[in-house]
Write a protein that holds these residues in place. Structure first.
Motif, PDB file in Angstrom:
ATOM      1  N   LEU A   1       0.797  -1.175  -0.157  1.00  0.00           N
ATOM      2  CA  LEU A   1       0.005  -0.011  -0.199  1.00  0.00           C
ATOM      3  C   LEU A   1       1.114   1.183  -0.081  1.00  0.00           C
ATOM      4  N   ARG A   2       1.732   1.200   0.695  1.00  0.00           N
ATOM      5  CA  ARG A   2       2.880   2.346   0.893  1.00  0.00           C
ATOM      6  C   ARG A   2       3.561   2.765  -0.423  1.00  0.00           C
ATOM      7  N   LEU A   3       3.765   1.614  -0.948  1.00  0.00           N
ATOM      8  CA  LEU A   3       4.707   1.790  -2.211  1.00  0.00           C
ATOM      9  C   LEU A   3       3.750   2.586  -3.303  1.00  0.00           C
ATOM     10  N   ILE A   4       2.243   2.196  -3.422  1.00  0.00           N
ATOM     11  CA  ILE A   4       1.450   2.879  -4.337  1.00  0.00           C
ATOM     12  C   ILE A   4       1.374   4.251  -3.873  1.00  0.00           C
ATOM     13  N   ILE A   5       0.956   4.323  -2.665  1.00  0.00           N
ATOM     14  CA  ILE A   5       0.569   5.558  -2.188  1.00  0.00           C
ATOM     15  C   ILE A   5       2.089   6.711  -2.534  1.00  0.00           C
TER      16      ILE A   5
ATOM     17  N   GLY B   1      -1.875   5.554  -7.121  1.00  0.00           N
ATOM     18  CA  GLY B   1      -2.220   4.508  -8.329  1.00  0.00           C
ATOM     19  C   GLY B   1      -3.104   5.397  -9.284  1.00  0.00           C
ATOM     20  N   PRO B   2      -3.602   4.636 -10.352  1.00  0.00           N
ATOM     21  CA  PRO B   2      -3.449   3.398 -10.670  1.00  0.00           C
ATOM     22  C   PRO B   2      -2.005   3.078 -11.218  1.00  0.00           C
ATOM     23  N   VAL B   3      -1.442   2.055 -10.847  1.00  0.00           N
ATOM     24  CA  VAL B   3      -0.189   1.288 -11.330  1.00  0.00           C
ATOM     25  C   VAL B   3      -0.524  -0.027 -11.345  1.00  0.00           C
TER      26      VAL B   3
ATOM     27  N   ARG C   1      -8.863  -2.892  -7.779  1.00  0.00           N
ATOM     28  CA  ARG C   1      -8.356  -3.214  -9.028  1.00  0.00           C
ATOM     29  C   ARG C   1      -9.185  -2.242 -10.329  1.00  0.00           C
ATOM     30  N   THR C   2      -8.458  -1.670 -11.002  1.00  0.00           N
ATOM     31  CA  THR C   2      -9.126  -0.852 -12.072  1.00  0.00           C
ATOM     32  C   THR C   2      -8.502  -1.174 -13.541  1.00  0.00           C
ATOM     33  N   PRO C   3      -9.018  -1.059 -14.565  1.00  0.00           N
ATOM     34  CA  PRO C   3      -8.500  -1.417 -15.796  1.00  0.00           C
ATOM     35  C   PRO C   3      -7.203  -0.787 -15.991  1.00  0.00           C
ATOM     36  N   ARG C   4      -6.948   0.069 -15.316  1.00  0.00           N
ATOM     37  CA  ARG C   4      -5.806   1.123 -15.622  1.00  0.00           C
ATOM     38  C   ARG C   4      -4.585   0.627 -14.559  1.00  0.00           C
ATOM     39  N   GLY C   5      -4.945  -0.477 -13.550  1.00  0.00           N
ATOM     40  CA  GLY C   5      -3.884  -0.852 -12.741  1.00  0.00           C
ATOM     41  C   GLY C   5      -4.433  -0.725 -11.062  1.00  0.00           C
ATOM     42  N   ARG C   6      -3.643  -0.789 -10.188  1.00  0.00           N
ATOM     43  CA  ARG C   6      -4.216  -0.786  -8.786  1.00  0.00           C
ATOM     44  C   ARG C   6      -4.260   0.363  -8.049  1.00  0.00           C
ATOM     45  N   LYS C   7      -5.127   0.814  -7.536  1.00  0.00           N
ATOM     46  CA  LYS C   7      -5.215   2.133  -6.885  1.00  0.00           C
ATOM     47  C   LYS C   7      -5.638   1.739  -5.267  1.00  0.00           C
ATOM     48  N   VAL C   8      -5.093   2.631  -4.639  1.00  0.00           N
ATOM     49  CA  VAL C   8      -5.562   2.532  -2.981  1.00  0.00           C
ATOM     50  C   VAL C   8      -6.583   3.303  -2.715  1.00  0.00           C
ATOM     51  N   SER C   9      -7.431   3.034  -1.838  1.00  0.00           N
ATOM     52  CA  SER C   9      -8.527   3.907  -1.473  1.00  0.00           C
ATOM     53  C   SER C   9      -8.325   4.825  -0.243  1.00  0.00           C
ATOM     54  N   PRO C  10      -9.294   6.031  -0.272  1.00  0.00           N
ATOM     55  CA  PRO C  10      -8.879   6.918   0.761  1.00  0.00           C
ATOM     56  C   PRO C  10      -8.996   6.212   2.335  1.00  0.00           C
ATOM     57  N   GLU C  11      -9.696   5.071   2.250  1.00  0.00           N
ATOM     58  CA  GLU C  11      -9.622   4.279   3.560  1.00  0.00           C
ATOM     59  C   GLU C  11      -8.193   3.940   4.184  1.00  0.00           C
TER      60      GLU C  11
END
Ligand code: ADE
Length: 379
Positions: A305-309, A315-317, A349-359
């Motif tokens: 999660l931290r990597l994406i943030i 994200g998306p990544v 999971r989105t078509p463009r990659g992984r996204k973290v949520s505000p939560e």
């Protein structure tokens, strides 16, 4: 990004047994996952795994009466089993899918007990050559269950051999060469195939269509896991309070395999640091030491999660990029980390990659500013 904070964390083995090693050359990311990211833990040693497997086998419930959770699936199966017994026929072929550790192998064992037939257990990667699958099919006795784990990894040749065996209980074999080639149909005893997979989508259509019963295993509720923890503690003759069991269940990611492993770890702590009894306070202390947080996330989850943030602005990544940065197998991230992070509402999971949520941002202590909120579609 405002409000970012770094926490030094050791990345050793996950609490579900998967090992994650950070081998990224990227200094910035090494800072994020700053300490001892490649430390090996005892749990990854072959003898520890063998011990874990035998522990798991010893505490597996053998009948529906002792099997906790998955109540909808249990009811369907009980009816199918009763019908098969009355017809004196083998059960239809079954496919179980869902994240690891939810009891697919355990259920296959329960079905074998309830049908009163033997079971042969194998996994798709062990069926590499045609003779592996032919040998196992020829060795089956009438009514027996063949359990194939990770069935989505079956190769094409093995699949083609399996089709007529599943459908008509025959093996189609060829002998000779060129003009003198002959096809033989060899009967195999009537059997039930139980396939298990973490990736139902990766199964070929023709294989999936040959299963009469297809079921998804769901994550367990904390209440169900509390029952699992109490049952395991009782088999191991451990003293545990209701609240102690609940504290372990709460941090077990909805997964009985994890709950059972945590029972062992917490009982070690209770034995060494106290009088052996597992109370809420002792369970919480032991789990804090194991760096399993209130939502059951471990170092690997937080690292992802931290990597994406921190590196990809939330994200998306793409999953390949994440796997490369973490030095991790795509499959482990997809099959082990993500299902629970998505279920907990931290990852999308989105078509463009992984996204973290505000939560996820809030949970990990980052500030969610207005711009980010609109990015996440909150405004
Ligand atoms: N141990 C692992 N899975 C279990 C389950 N579903 N019920 C009881 N004990 C278990």
């Amino acid at each position: 990004m405002g409000g970012r904070f770094y926490q030094a964390y050791n990345l050793t083995s996950r609490n579900d047994g998967a090992q994650m090693a950070i081998i990224s050359d990227d200094d910035e990311f090494k800072n994020i996952c700053s300490e001892k990211c490649v430390e090996k833990s005892l749990d990854t040693k072959p003898e520890a795994i063998a011990y874990d497997k035998s522990f798991e086998n010893n505490i597996r419930p053998k009948t529906f009466d002792s099997y906790i959770g998955q109540s909808g699936l249990k009811e369907t199966l009980q009816i199918s089993i009763e019908a098969a017994k009355r017809r004196e026929l083998p059960l239809d072929h079954l496919l179980f899918y869902g994240p690891p550790g939810l009891g697919k192998t355990t259920l296959a064992g329960v079905i074998s007990t309830q049908m009163d037939v033997p079971i042969k257990i194998t996994s798709a990667p062990a069926l590499e050559r045609p003779r592996d699958i032919i040998g196992i099919l020829m060795s089956l006795k009438g009514g027996e269950i063949l359990f194939i784990d990770e069935i989505h990894r079956l190769n094409k040749v093995a699949e083609e051999i399996l089709y007529p065996a599943m459908e008509d209980f025959f093996l189609d074999m060829t002998t000779g060469k060129g003009q003198s080639v002959k096809t033989l149909r060899i009967p195999v005893p009537k059997f039930t195939l139980i396939g298990a997979t973490t990736k139902a989508g990766a199964l070929s259509g023709p294989l999936r269509d040959r299963f009469g019963i297809i079921h998804r295993l769901e994550f367990y509720s904390t209440e169900e896991l509390t029952q699992v923890v109490k049952r395991t503690a009782s088999i191991l003759e451990l003293e545990i309070t209701e609240k102690g069991a609940y504290a372990i269940a709460r941090r077990s990611r909805g997964t009985p395999r994890i709950a059972n492993r945590l029972v062992k770890r917490v009982s070690d702590y209770a034995l060494v640091k106290h009088d052996g009894a597992i109370t809420e306070e002792i369970a919480n202390k032991a789990l804090d030491i194991l760096k399993i947080d209130d939502s059951g996330l471990d170092n690997t989850d937080r690292c992802l999660l931290r990597l994406i943030i921190e590196k990809y602005d939330g994200g998306p990544v793409g999953i390949e990029t994440l796997a490369a940065a973490l030095g991790e197998d795509v499959r482990t991230i997809e099959d082990v980390c993500e299902p629970y992070l998505m279920q907990a509402g931290f990852l999308q999971r989105t078509p463009r990659g992984r996204k973290v949520s505000p939560e996820a941002l809030r949970y990990l202590g980052y500030k969610v500013d207005t711009a980010q909120k609109s990015l996440f579609g909150e405004e």
